[in-house]
Design an enzyme around this catalytic site. Sequence first.
Site, PDB file in Angstrom:
ATOM      1  N   CYS A 229      49.101 114.401 101.882  1.00 24.38           N
ATOM      2  CA  CYS A 229      48.147 115.207 101.110  1.00 24.38           C
ATOM      3  C   CYS A 229      47.802 114.580  99.766  1.00 24.38           C
ATOM      4  CB  CYS A 229      48.691 116.618 100.904  1.00 24.38           C
ATOM      5  SG  CYS A 229      48.970 117.529 102.437  1.00 24.38           S
TER       6      CYS A 229
ATOM      7  N   HIS B 116      45.359 119.618  94.479  1.00 18.49           N
ATOM      8  CA  HIS B 116      45.447 119.738  95.932  1.00 18.49           C
ATOM      9  C   HIS B 116      45.546 121.211  96.303  1.00 18.49           C
ATOM     10  CE1 HIS B 116      46.598 119.377 100.036  1.00 18.49           C
ATOM     11  NE2 HIS B 116      47.882 119.657  99.829  1.00 18.49           N
TER      12      HIS B 116
ATOM     13  N   ASN C  98      44.771 124.354 103.527  1.00 14.86           N
ATOM     14  CA  ASN C  98      45.241 123.031 103.130  1.00 14.86           C
ATOM     15  C   ASN C  98      44.663 121.996 104.082  1.00 14.86           C
ATOM     16  OD1 ASN C  98      46.659 120.662 102.675  1.00 14.86           O
ATOM     17  ND2 ASN C  98      48.658 121.655 102.487  1.00 14.86           N
TER      18      ASN C  98
END
Length: 325
Positions: free
Chosen positions: A103, A243, A273
């Site tokens: 990520c 993020h 996500n």
Amino acid sequence: MYIPERVLTNHDLEQFVETSDEWIVSRTGIRERRLATSADTTVSMAASASRQALRVAGVDPTDVELLILATDTPDKLMPSSASVLQHELGITRAGAFDLDAACAGFVYALSVGTQFVRAGVYRTVLVVGADALTRYIDFTDRGTCILFGDGAGAVVLQASDAHEGVLSTVLGSDGRGAPHLYVDGIRPAEVPNGAVDSVPLPHMKMNGAEVFKFAVKVMGEAAVEAIDRAGLTLADIDLFIPHQANLRIIDASARRLELPREKVFVNLDRYGNTSAASIPMCIAEAAECGRLQPGMNVVLVGFGAGLSWAANVVRWGATGIGQGE
């Protein structure tokens, strides 16, 4: 940016896992997410986002000299998805490679691309983040199936004489945390007669409590370090693009940076996500809706499996992210 058409809401999840919309929203801030369909591949999603980025930047594909694709869900073990994407876009004179930092991958890729530009090796670099993590999710596991979505985002990085663009970079990794978030590979002994397509994809495993503690700590620390390296103060920051993993993590990081909510960009509620796609998708939406304006100082912070983290301070240029100085 690109998002798949298929929407999976919290109410949809209620039908096949023990959860509720109220429970998911209160713990994550997520209300729905997008799932890749059979027509969506990592390359196809990346290609859609890349075409938009090139069009917005006014750059012809043949002018791109380097393509970096941040992903931990490549379509094949080899060749790299970046090479396939390069051909799909008609980029004929460029190096291309995949970069996997989970990520945190987009911020890593943006940092790497910046170094090529700053060193004078290339003047135009296409940086893409794309992931289809839902293909590795066990939809009976409440701890992971509520969190993730699929998508892609892209930016064009170009040389500039102006004092704008990527002003600082912080990269980090702590392999001791690797067991807290991972997806196993397929071992040869599990593949009957080489028929890889017949083997179910492995599922993501996550120790949510440990990842949460790590993220809350590292997001603020990495942002503060990047701001300091850029020669700025917290008061100089106009927008924080973290993020998009969990709203509680984002809120904790914003408090650490003493930033009001209006300076924090969030689209987690609609997309979940999306791994390496998360931050470039936010950049695209922030620019489109006017939240991102020329001259703004922006902090980008990503974290993920590894455990890895990365942060940039960017001064948004008249045409987007420049080289910086």
